[in-house]
Scaffold this active site. Structure first.
Site, mmCIF file in Angstrom:
data_model
loop_
_atom_site.group_PDB
_atom_site.id
_atom_site.type_symbol
_atom_site.label_atom_id
_atom_site.label_comp_id
_atom_site.label_asym_id
_atom_site.label_seq_id
_atom_site.Cartn_x
_atom_site.Cartn_y
_atom_site.Cartn_z
ATOM 1 N N HIS A 153 34.718 51.253 25.742
ATOM 2 C CA HIS A 153 33.811 50.269 25.140
ATOM 3 C C HIS A 153 33.861 50.367 23.604
ATOM 4 O O HIS A 153 33.826 49.366 22.903
ATOM 5 C CB HIS A 153 32.369 50.512 25.583
ATOM 6 N N SER A 176 33.239 53.872 33.603
ATOM 7 C CA SER A 176 31.910 54.450 33.854
ATOM 8 C C SER A 176 31.879 55.077 35.247
ATOM 9 O O SER A 176 31.131 56.014 35.503
ATOM 10 C CB SER A 176 30.849 53.370 33.758
ATOM 11 N N GLN A 180 39.706 39.871 34.829
ATOM 12 C CA GLN A 180 38.512 39.368 34.134
ATOM 13 C C GLN A 180 38.913 38.590 32.880
ATOM 14 O O GLN A 180 38.337 37.543 32.564
ATOM 15 C CB GLN A 180 37.607 40.545 33.771
ATOM 16 N N VAL A 213 41.968 52.182 27.153
ATOM 17 C CA VAL A 213 41.784 53.534 26.618
ATOM 18 C C VAL A 213 41.813 54.504 27.799
ATOM 19 O O VAL A 213 41.163 54.256 28.822
ATOM 20 C CB VAL A 213 40.454 53.653 25.846
ATOM 21 N N GLN A 229 27.367 40.353 39.947
ATOM 22 C CA GLN A 229 28.786 40.673 40.040
ATOM 23 C C GLN A 229 29.072 41.876 40.930
ATOM 24 O O GLN A 229 30.222 42.284 41.082
ATOM 25 C CB GLN A 229 29.398 40.863 38.647
ATOM 26 N N GLY A 268 38.257 44.298 27.499
ATOM 27 C CA GLY A 268 39.303 45.315 27.648
ATOM 28 C C GLY A 268 40.364 44.904 28.654
ATOM 29 O O GLY A 268 40.050 44.308 29.689
HETATM 30 P P1 AMP Z 1 32.040 47.246 31.714
HETATM 31 O O1 AMP Z 1 30.865 47.875 31.071
HETATM 32 O O2 AMP Z 1 32.717 48.091 32.736
HETATM 33 O O3 AMP Z 1 31.765 45.835 32.188
HETATM 34 O O4 AMP Z 1 33.109 47.071 30.566
HETATM 35 C C1 AMP Z 1 32.799 46.334 29.410
HETATM 36 C C2 AMP Z 1 34.066 46.023 28.676
HETATM 37 O O5 AMP Z 1 34.734 47.237 28.333
HETATM 38 C C3 AMP Z 1 35.030 45.202 29.529
HETATM 39 O O6 AMP Z 1 35.632 44.226 28.715
HETATM 40 C C4 AMP Z 1 36.025 46.240 29.969
HETATM 41 O O7 AMP Z 1 37.308 45.703 30.230
HETATM 42 C C5 AMP Z 1 36.066 47.166 28.771
HETATM 43 N N1 AMP Z 1 36.569 48.481 29.162
HETATM 44 C C6 AMP Z 1 36.074 49.292 30.134
HETATM 45 N N2 AMP Z 1 36.833 50.393 30.263
HETATM 46 C C7 AMP Z 1 37.844 50.273 29.370
HETATM 47 C C8 AMP Z 1 38.965 51.076 29.006
HETATM 48 N N3 AMP Z 1 39.224 52.248 29.606
HETATM 49 N N4 AMP Z 1 39.788 50.631 28.041
HETATM 50 C C9 AMP Z 1 39.558 49.443 27.425
HETATM 51 N N5 AMP Z 1 38.511 48.639 27.697
HETATM 52 C C10 AMP Z 1 37.668 49.045 28.662
#
Ligand code: AMP
Length: 284
Positions: free
Chosen positions: A37, A186, A153, A176, A61, A147
Site C-alpha cells: 500500500h 494483508s 482489478q 511489492v 466485495q 497495485g
Molecule cells: P487492498 O487493501 O488489498 O484492497 O489493496 C489496496 C491496494 O493496494 C490495491 O490497489 C492493491 O492492488 C494494492 N496492493 C496490495 N498488495 C500489494 C502489493 N504487494 N504490491 C503492490 N500493490 C499492492
C-alpha cells in the site's frame, strides 16, 4: 492529517480542493496497511498536491462472510503508519455511510467480472466496481493508484473509468514482495510461519515461467504446466487456478505473441487464498 468518517464531509472537502485547483491523488484500500500500500501512497505523494487514502473493508466485495469477518482491521495503527508519509486525509467511513438504508444500485462490468478471481469469488468485482464508483464520484480524484498485485482489478477499474467517463487517471504500481518473493498481502498475517515460508513457491514458479519465455517458450499450455508442476511439488499448496489471458481483454490465449499476457494464479495455503501474477510478452 485528518481522518474523515462522513461521506458528506469527504465530498465537500474534495469540492473545495478542486476549486483551489489542487490535484488529488487517491489510494483506495481495505486497511491492514503494508509496504505494498505504501508504494501506492508514495507514488501518490509524488504526483499530487493532496493525498487521500480510503480505508474501508467493503462488505460487497467479499463472497465469504468468514473472510469478511476475519479481515484484519486496525485503524489506529493504519493511521499512525500513514501519518509518517504525509498523507493529507484518511477517509474511513462506516458501512452505513457508503451503503445507505435502501441501497440498491450496483455497477457491473460485463465480460471482465466472471473469469479468474470473479469465477472463484462470485460477486467480487460487482462489489469492487460499485464501491470504486461511489468513491470516485465522491472524491473525483485526478489520479487513482492501484497495485499490479490485483491485476484483474486494474483491468476492471480501467474499463469502468473509461465507460463511465471519470476524469481520473489510473496509475498502476508494481507488486511489492517479501524477500522470499511472496507478494505482500494483508492475508499473509493469517499464514502460519511454515506456510508463509513455503508460499514463496508461487513466485518461484512464475519466475520459472518467465525464464522459459525468455528462453523461447511460446506455448501457453506448456508454461501453465511448468507452474502447475512447481507449485504442486509443495504439499501445503492447493492450486485454485492457473490462467494465461490477454492482459487487456482477459480472454484466454494459446501462445505468447505481440500482446502482453497476464499469467495469474491463485493458491490456497491452509484457509488462506493467495494470488500473484507476472505479465509476459515476446520481448521478455
Ligand atoms: P487492498 O487493501 O488489498 O484492497 O489493496 C489496496 C491496494 O493496494 C490495491 O490497489 C492493491 O492492488 C494494492 N496492493 C496490495 N498488495 C500489494 C502489493 N504487494 N504490491 C503492490 N500493490 C499492492
Amino acid at each position: 492529517m485528518e481522518i474523515i468518517n462522513r461521506r458528506q464531509r469527504m465530498a465537500s472537502l474534495a469540492r473545495k480542493l478542486r476549486r483551489e485547483n489542487k490535484t488529488i491523488g487517491f489510494v483506495p484500500t481495505l486497511g491492514a496497511l503494508h509496504e505494498g500500500h505504501l508504494a501506492l501512497v508514495k507514488e501518490a505523494r509524488q504526483m499530487s498536491d493532496v493525498v487521500i487514502v480510503s480505508i474501508f473493508v467493503n462488505p460487497a466485495q467479499f463472497n465469504q462472510s468468514a473472510d469478511f469477518k476475519n479481515y484484519p482491521r486496525d485503524l489506529t495503527s493504519d493511521a499512525a503508519y500513514l501519518a509518517e508519509y504525509q498523507v493529507d486525509y484518511i477517509f474511513a467511513p462506516e458501512e452505513k455511510e457508503i451503503y445507505g438504508e435502501n441501497f440498491s444500485t450496483y455497477v457491473y462490468i460485463e465480460g471482465l467480472s466472471e473469469t479468474l478471481e470473479g469465477a472463484s469469488r462470485r460477486g467480487h468485482f460487482r462489489g469492487v466496481a460499485t464501491v470504486v464508483t461511489i468513491l470516485f464520484n465522491m472524491i473525483r480524484p485526478d489520479f487513482a493508484f492501484f497495485g499490479q498485485k490485483d491485476a484483474q482489478q486494474i483491468v476492471v477499474i480501467k474499463r469502468l473509468t473509461e465507460d463511465l467517463g471519470f476524469d481520473t487517471e489510473i496509475i498502476v504500481a508494481p507488486i511489492v514482495r517479501e524477500e522470499s518473493g511472496l507478494a505482500l498481502s494483508s492475508r499473509n498475517q493469517r499464514l502460519s510461519s511454515e506456510e508463509r515460508q513455503k508460499a514463496s513457491i508461487i513466485y518461484q514458479a512464475l519466475r520459472e515461467a518467465k525464464i522459459a519465455v525468455r528462453d523461447g517458450e511460446r506455448n501457453v499450455a506448456r508454461l501453465a504446466e511448468i507452474v502447475r508442476r512447481k507449485i504442486s511439488s509443495e504439499p501445503l499448496a492447493q492450486i485454485d487456478y492457473i490462467s494465461l489471458v490477454d492482459n487487456e481483454t482477459l480472454a484466454p490465449v494459446d501462445k505468447i505473441g505481440e500482446h502482453a499476457v497476464l499469467f495469474a494464479v491463485a493458491v490456497w495455503f491452509g484457509n488462506v487464498r493467495l494470488i500473484d501474477n507476472v505479465v509476459l510478452n515476446r520481448r521478455q
